[in-house]
Design a protein around this motif. Structure first.
Motif, PDB file in Angstrom:
ATOM      1  N   LEU A 100      21.591 122.231  24.876  1.00 48.26           N
ATOM      2  CA  LEU A 100      20.335 122.950  24.642  1.00 48.26           C
ATOM      3  C   LEU A 100      19.267 121.983  24.152  1.00 48.26           C
ATOM      4  CD1 LEU A 100      19.952 126.206  22.488  1.00 48.26           C
ATOM      5  CD2 LEU A 100      18.276 124.385  22.492  1.00 48.26           C
ATOM      6  N   LEU A 101      19.598 121.190  23.150  1.00 49.21           N
ATOM      7  CA  LEU A 101      18.625 120.290  22.534  1.00 49.21           C
ATOM      8  C   LEU A 101      18.065 119.287  23.544  1.00 49.21           C
ATOM      9  CD1 LEU A 101      17.611 119.920  19.551  1.00 49.21           C
ATOM     10  CD2 LEU A 101      19.158 117.968  19.446  1.00 49.21           C
ATOM     11  N   ASP A 102      18.894 118.850  24.492  1.00 50.70           N
ATOM     12  CA  ASP A 102      18.490 117.813  25.434  1.00 50.70           C
ATOM     13  C   ASP A 102      17.910 118.355  26.736  1.00 50.70           C
ATOM     14  OD1 ASP A 102      19.307 115.875  23.649  1.00 50.70           O
ATOM     15  OD2 ASP A 102      21.297 115.637  24.550  1.00 50.70           O
ATOM     16  N   THR A 103      17.802 119.665  26.871  1.00 46.04           N
ATOM     17  CA  THR A 103      17.242 120.240  28.094  1.00 46.04           C
ATOM     18  C   THR A 103      15.800 119.791  28.277  1.00 46.04           C
ATOM     19  OG1 THR A 103      18.643 122.201  27.891  1.00 46.04           O
ATOM     20  CG2 THR A 103      16.721 122.403  29.292  1.00 46.04           C
ATOM     21  N   PRO A 104      15.450 119.200  29.425  1.00 47.18           N
ATOM     22  CA  PRO A 104      14.085 118.695  29.613  1.00 47.18           C
ATOM     23  C   PRO A 104      13.059 119.783  29.896  1.00 47.18           C
ATOM     24  CG  PRO A 104      15.380 118.297  31.579  1.00 47.18           C
ATOM     25  CD  PRO A 104      16.333 118.837  30.550  1.00 47.18           C
ATOM     26  N   LYS A 105      13.504 121.006  30.159  1.00 54.40           N
ATOM     27  CA  LYS A 105      12.580 122.109  30.391  1.00 54.40           C
ATOM     28  C   LYS A 105      12.221 122.762  29.050  1.00 54.40           C
ATOM     29  CE  LYS A 105      14.054 121.314  34.626  1.00 54.40           C
ATOM     30  NZ  LYS A 105      14.832 122.250  35.426  1.00 54.40           N
ATOM     31  N   PRO A 106      11.056 123.399  28.949  1.00 50.01           N
ATOM     32  CA  PRO A 106      10.725 124.130  27.725  1.00 50.01           C
ATOM     33  C   PRO A 106      11.741 125.241  27.470  1.00 50.01           C
ATOM     34  CG  PRO A 106       8.801 123.909  29.142  1.00 50.01           C
ATOM     35  CD  PRO A 106       9.980 123.474  29.958  1.00 50.01           C
ATOM     36  N   VAL A 107      12.195 125.362  26.227  1.00 52.39           N
ATOM     37  CA  VAL A 107      13.176 126.381  25.851  1.00 52.39           C
ATOM     38  C   VAL A 107      12.567 127.305  24.802  1.00 52.39           C
ATOM     39  CG1 VAL A 107      15.450 126.853  24.879  1.00 52.39           C
ATOM     40  CG2 VAL A 107      15.113 124.844  26.331  1.00 52.39           C
ATOM     41  N   ILE A 108      12.556 128.594  25.103  1.00 54.59           N
ATOM     42  CA  ILE A 108      12.085 129.613  24.170  1.00 54.59           C
ATOM     43  C   ILE A 108      13.291 130.376  23.651  1.00 54.59           C
ATOM     44  CG2 ILE A 108      10.687 131.688  23.873  1.00 54.59           C
ATOM     45  CD1 ILE A 108       9.063 130.770  26.334  1.00 54.59           C
ATOM     46  N   GLY A 208       3.233 125.303  34.075  1.00 56.97           N
ATOM     47  CA  GLY A 208       2.689 124.072  33.529  1.00 56.97           C
ATOM     48  C   GLY A 208       3.327 122.820  34.114  1.00 56.97           C
ATOM     49  N   PRO A 209       2.963 121.645  33.577  1.00 52.63           N
ATOM     50  CA  PRO A 209       3.473 120.367  34.068  1.00 52.63           C
ATOM     51  C   PRO A 209       4.871 120.089  33.535  1.00 52.63           C
ATOM     52  CG  PRO A 209       1.945 119.981  32.264  1.00 52.63           C
ATOM     53  CD  PRO A 209       1.964 121.461  32.494  1.00 52.63           C
ATOM     54  N   THR A 210       5.881 120.520  34.262  1.00 60.97           N
ATOM     55  CA  THR A 210       7.259 120.484  33.788  1.00 60.97           C
ATOM     56  C   THR A 210       7.707 119.084  33.376  1.00 60.97           C
ATOM     57  OG1 THR A 210       7.714 122.324  35.298  1.00 60.97           O
ATOM     58  CG2 THR A 210       9.610 121.216  34.321  1.00 60.97           C
ATOM     59  N   ALA A 211       7.372 118.090  34.187  1.00 67.92           N
ATOM     60  CA  ALA A 211       7.780 116.718  33.870  1.00 67.92           C
ATOM     61  C   ALA A 211       7.119 116.242  32.579  1.00 67.92           C
ATOM     62  CB  ALA A 211       7.441 115.783  35.022  1.00 67.92           C
ATOM     63  N   ALA A 212       5.850 116.595  32.397  1.00 68.65           N
ATOM     64  CA  ALA A 212       5.154 116.202  31.171  1.00 68.65           C
ATOM     65  C   ALA A 212       5.757 116.895  29.960  1.00 68.65           C
ATOM     66  CB  ALA A 212       3.668 116.529  31.278  1.00 68.65           C
ATOM     67  N   TYR A 213       6.134 118.163  30.136  1.00 69.58           N
ATOM     68  CA  TYR A 213       6.801 118.868  29.038  1.00 69.58           C
ATOM     69  C   TYR A 213       8.084 118.135  28.641  1.00 69.58           C
ATOM     70  CZ  TYR A 213       3.863 123.042  29.850  1.00 69.58           C
ATOM     71  OH  TYR A 213       2.822 123.922  29.980  1.00 69.58           O
ATOM     72  N   GLY A 214       8.864 117.750  29.645  1.00 68.01           N
ATOM     73  CA  GLY A 214      10.140 117.101  29.368  1.00 68.01           C
ATOM     74  C   GLY A 214       9.977 115.769  28.668  1.00 68.01           C
ATOM     75  N   THR A 215       9.019 114.978  29.113  1.00 67.43           N
ATOM     76  CA  THR A 215       8.826 113.680  28.480  1.00 67.43           C
ATOM     77  C   THR A 215       8.202 113.827  27.099  1.00 67.43           C
ATOM     78  OG1 THR A 215       6.747 113.451  29.720  1.00 67.43           O
ATOM     79  CG2 THR A 215       8.695 112.352  30.616  1.00 67.43           C
ATOM     80  N   THR A 216       7.391 114.865  26.898  1.00 65.14           N
ATOM     81  CA  THR A 216       6.865 115.146  25.556  1.00 65.14           C
ATOM     82  C   THR A 216       8.000 115.441  24.591  1.00 65.14           C
ATOM     83  OG1 THR A 216       4.764 115.994  26.416  1.00 65.14           O
ATOM     84  CG2 THR A 216       5.406 116.690  24.196  1.00 65.14           C
ATOM     85  N   LYS A 217       8.931 116.289  25.025  1.00 69.34           N
ATOM     86  CA  LYS A 217      10.085 116.602  24.188  1.00 69.34           C
ATOM     87  C   LYS A 217      10.890 115.343  23.884  1.00 69.34           C
ATOM     88  CE  LYS A 217      12.622 120.123  25.272  1.00 69.34           C
ATOM     89  NZ  LYS A 217      13.371 121.209  25.918  1.00 69.34           N
ATOM     90  N   GLN A 218      11.088 114.521  24.902  1.00 74.22           N
ATOM     91  CA  GLN A 218      11.854 113.287  24.719  1.00 74.22           C
ATOM     92  C   GLN A 218      11.186 112.375  23.695  1.00 74.22           C
ATOM     93  OE1 GLN A 218      12.294 111.002  28.300  1.00 74.22           O
ATOM     94  NE2 GLN A 218      13.631 109.475  27.363  1.00 74.22           N
ATOM     95  N   ALA A 219       9.869 112.239  23.780  1.00 72.17           N
ATOM     96  CA  ALA A 219       9.152 111.359  22.867  1.00 72.17           C
ATOM     97  C   ALA A 219       9.164 111.896  21.440  1.00 72.17           C
ATOM     98  CB  ALA A 219       7.712 111.170  23.343  1.00 72.17           C
ATOM     99  N   VAL A 220       8.928 113.190  21.290  1.00 70.99           N
ATOM    100  CA  VAL A 220       8.883 113.790  19.952  1.00 70.99           C
ATOM    101  C   VAL A 220      10.216 113.656  19.244  1.00 70.99           C
ATOM    102  CG1 VAL A 220       8.684 115.992  18.727  1.00 70.99           C
ATOM    103  CG2 VAL A 220       6.987 115.372  20.453  1.00 70.99           C
ATOM    104  N   ARG A 221      11.299 113.779  20.002  1.00 74.30           N
ATOM    105  CA  ARG A 221      12.623 113.781  19.385  1.00 74.30           C
ATOM    106  C   ARG A 221      13.285 112.407  19.360  1.00 74.30           C
ATOM    107  NH1 ARG A 221      14.411 119.516  22.074  1.00 74.30           N
ATOM    108  NH2 ARG A 221      13.436 120.827  20.488  1.00 74.30           N
ATOM    109  N   ALA A 222      12.646 111.408  19.950  1.00 73.29           N
ATOM    110  CA  ALA A 222      13.279 110.093  20.047  1.00 73.29           C
ATOM    111  C   ALA A 222      13.599 109.505  18.684  1.00 73.29           C
ATOM    112  CB  ALA A 222      12.378 109.137  20.828  1.00 73.29           C
TER     113      ALA A 222
END
Length: 266
Positions: A100-108, A208-222
């Motif tokens: 769940l935590l590593d899913t690159p798609k937005p999770v609600i 929305g921009p799915t790839a941008a969402y995924g990389t945003t999540k990756q950066a925030v949690r890195a």
């Protein structure tokens, strides 16, 4: 709509590029057993690579979101005769939680009812959590059964509210209603129309921009993701220490017998 059943405990439906992952053990208030853990891992691994999916909603069937570990199912035992909580955490809880935590798609997380213990950790691991104003509450009740917080709770909650407030929440193990959870930033929003508000937000994210969402999540949690794996192992090893205590035996017995525990402090 496409419907997938990963096992008896988790189902996934996909419609309009939104995957709804549903914890489906309503008779057990969606308590987390081996089947639910395996289903979570498979579901989030699948939606992560499914190009049809651009947003994920996690919710629970029935009146609960997730009532935490299914203590009634028990745990494997070690040669010492003690419950193997370390192995159980590694096998039953960590894979699904990390998927769940590593899913690159937005999770609600659509919190439709109680989110307790490990269930509260699922809510914290989502990107956006929406709580039903009347039905939802969070509770970190690990101390009520003589254990420490696990499934990443010590990291996630502390990062949100700070060490002092996290310790208070963990020690007192009190219910945190939806309004108070929002004040503490444990949930993003409180809703009087959970289904409608979740659908509106999920639709917006799916466009929305799915790839941008995924990389945003990756950066925030890195900055914290690498440390989280170590924290999960620390929680698991400390949990195993407590499994030999009289307070754990009493806490579990009291939970199963639906009575207040009588702890002795050892």
């Amino acid at each position: 709509m496409t419907l997938y059943t990963y096992n008896d405990s988790v189902t996934v439906s996909v419609k309009n590029q939104i995957a709804t992952v549903c914890l489906d053990r309503p008779d057990r208030r969606n308590a987390w057993d081996d089947s639910l853990g395996a289903g979570l891992e498979r579901a989030f691994t699948a939606v992560s690579v499914d190009d049809e999916v651009r947003c994920v909603v996690l919710t629970g069937a029935g009146s609960a979101f997730c009532s935490g570990a299914d203590l009634a199912t028990g745990f494997p035992t070690l040669p010492s005769g003690h419950d193997d909580l370390t192995g159980t955490l590694r096998r039953r809880f960590h894979p699904g939680f990390l998927a769940l935590l590593d899913t690159p798609k937005p999770v609600i997380a659509a919190i439709n009812g109680p989110a307790i213990g490990a269930g509260a950790c699922l809510a914290l691991a989502a990107d956006i959590a929406i709580a039903d104003r009347d039905a939802a509450f969070l509770q970190f009740r690990f101390s009520a059964i003589g254990l420490i917080p696990d499934v990443g709770a010590t990291a996630l909650l502390t990062s949100i509210v700070g060490p002092a407030k996290a310790v208070e929440i963990f020690l007192l193990a009190e219910r945190i209603d939806a309004a108070r959870a929002a004040e503490l930033n444990l949930v993003s929003r409180v809703s009087d129309d959970l289904a409608g508000d979740t659908a509106e937000l999920a639709g917006r994210l799916a466009e929305g921009p799915t790839a941008a969402y995924g990389t945003t999540k990756q950066a925030v949690r890195a900055w914290s993701r690498a440390q989280l794996a170590n924290q999960l192992e620390l929680e698991a090893s400390l949990q195993q220490r407590l499994i030999a205590t009289a307070d754990w035996r009493e806490g579990r017995a009291a939970f199963l017998e639906r009575r207040p525990p009588a702890f002795v402090g050892r």
